[in-house]
Scaffold this motif. Structure first.
Motif, PDB file in Angstrom:
ATOM      1  N   ALA A   7       0.836  -1.206   0.000  1.00  0.00           N
ATOM      2  CA  ALA A   7       0.000   0.000   0.000  1.00  0.00           C
ATOM      3  C   ALA A   7       0.869   1.254   0.000  1.00  0.00           C
ATOM      4  O   ALA A   7       0.578   2.213  -0.736  1.00  0.00           O
ATOM      5  CB  ALA A   7      -0.940  -0.011   1.208  1.00  0.00           C
ATOM      6  N   LEU A  34       2.518   1.660  -3.530  1.00  0.00           N
ATOM      7  CA  LEU A  34       1.526   2.066  -4.531  1.00  0.00           C
ATOM      8  C   LEU A  34       1.083   3.508  -4.305  1.00  0.00           C
ATOM      9  O   LEU A  34       0.903   4.264  -5.268  1.00  0.00           O
ATOM     10  CB  LEU A  34       0.327   1.117  -4.512  1.00  0.00           C
ATOM     11  N   ALA A  35       0.921   3.884  -3.047  1.00  0.00           N
ATOM     12  CA  ALA A  35       0.508   5.255  -2.738  1.00  0.00           C
ATOM     13  C   ALA A  35       1.550   6.253  -3.238  1.00  0.00           C
ATOM     14  O   ALA A  35       1.191   7.309  -3.771  1.00  0.00           O
ATOM     15  CB  ALA A  35       0.286   5.412  -1.239  1.00  0.00           C
ATOM     16  N   GLY A  74       0.927   6.917  -6.641  1.00  0.00           N
ATOM     17  CA  GLY A  74      -0.412   7.427  -6.917  1.00  0.00           C
ATOM     18  C   GLY A  74      -1.356   6.347  -7.408  1.00  0.00           C
ATOM     19  O   GLY A  74      -2.340   6.648  -8.082  1.00  0.00           O
ATOM     20  N   LEU A  75      -1.060   5.087  -7.065  1.00  0.00           N
ATOM     21  CA  LEU A  75      -1.891   3.960  -7.498  1.00  0.00           C
ATOM     22  C   LEU A  75      -2.687   3.404  -6.320  1.00  0.00           C
ATOM     23  O   LEU A  75      -2.174   3.346  -5.197  1.00  0.00           O
ATOM     24  CB  LEU A  75      -1.014   2.845  -8.078  1.00  0.00           C
ATOM     25  N   PRO A  76      -3.910   2.954  -6.588  1.00  0.00           N
ATOM     26  CA  PRO A  76      -4.705   2.349  -5.510  1.00  0.00           C
ATOM     27  C   PRO A  76      -4.283   0.899  -5.270  1.00  0.00           C
ATOM     28  O   PRO A  76      -3.665   0.277  -6.124  1.00  0.00           O
ATOM     29  CB  PRO A  76      -6.128   2.400  -6.069  1.00  0.00           C
ATOM     30  N   MET A  77      -4.635   0.404  -4.108  1.00  0.00           N
ATOM     31  CA  MET A  77      -4.442  -1.018  -3.832  1.00  0.00           C
ATOM     32  C   MET A  77      -5.376  -1.805  -4.756  1.00  0.00           C
ATOM     33  O   MET A  77      -6.482  -1.355  -5.040  1.00  0.00           O
ATOM     34  CB  MET A  77      -4.801  -1.344  -2.374  1.00  0.00           C
ATOM     35  N   ALA A 120      -8.220  -4.050  -5.909  1.00  0.00           N
ATOM     36  CA  ALA A 120      -9.480  -4.396  -5.249  1.00  0.00           C
ATOM     37  C   ALA A 120      -9.911  -5.829  -5.539  1.00  0.00           C
ATOM     38  O   ALA A 120     -10.766  -6.369  -4.839  1.00  0.00           O
ATOM     39  CB  ALA A 120     -10.573  -3.427  -5.676  1.00  0.00           C
ATOM     40  N   GLU A 131      -7.113  -7.528 -10.581  1.00  0.00           N
ATOM     41  CA  GLU A 131      -6.286  -6.324 -10.514  1.00  0.00           C
ATOM     42  C   GLU A 131      -4.875  -6.649 -10.019  1.00  0.00           C
ATOM     43  O   GLU A 131      -3.915  -6.013 -10.447  1.00  0.00           O
ATOM     44  CB  GLU A 131      -6.948  -5.265  -9.634  1.00  0.00           C
TER      45      GLU A 131
END
Length: 166
Positions: free
Chosen positions: A98, A101-102, A105-108, A110, A114
């Protein structure tokens, strides 16, 4: 001159799994990712042409591509019978991914689908679509996580220890 026999299928699949295990990616991925990667290793070794849903069909009861990654099943006491150390490590892996990725600028991810596409994005897996269909493979070479993802210094230290032990 005769050509040598190709490397047997089981050895090729094992080689792919060993490469990804040594790379350190499993110190960042949800526990169910081992099933996903194992199926890609088998498909790669067999030269299979199939989309991800077809590749994972034999594992429907173990992994559902459209379900969330199984972090929650393995952290924070969700399973009272789970090993507390395993739960702690899974939470640490989740938090490390997390954080990386943060920073990008990427989300975890889901869903497990993904997760698979994240592995393509980071160059661990390849997905080729051609006239024959879709092929999922291991990249060669498989990049280390720290080559493509910002990782915490603590994670890097653990990864070096893990790599030297394996």
């Amino acid at each position: 001159m005769t050509e040598p026999d190709p490397q047997p299928y089981a050895e090729q699949a094992s080689s792919g799994m060993n490469r990804i295990l040594r790379s350190g990616w499993f110190c960042l991925l949800p526990p169910s990712a081992i099933h996903l990667v194992s199926q890609v290793a088998s498909a790669h070794a067999e030269g299979a042409v199939a989309d991800l849903d077809t590749l994972l069909r034999p594992l429907r009861t173990v992994i559902d591509l459209d379900s969330p990654p199984d972090w929650e099943d393995h952290v924070d006491g969700a399973d009272p019978h789970a090993d507390p150390e395993e739960q702690r490590l899974n939470k640490q892996h989740h938090d490390d991914l997390a954080a990386g990725l943060a920073e990008l600028g990427l989300p975890m991810p889901a869903t497990m689908r993904e997760v698979a596409h994240l592995l393509v994005r980071f160059g661990v897996l390849t997905r080729e679509v051609g006239a024959e269909g879709e092929r999922w493979r291991f990249a060669d070479p498989i990049p280390y996580p720290e080559e493509v993802l910002p990782v915490r210094p603590e994670w890097l230290e653990r990864a070096h220890q893990y790599r030297s032990a394996s």
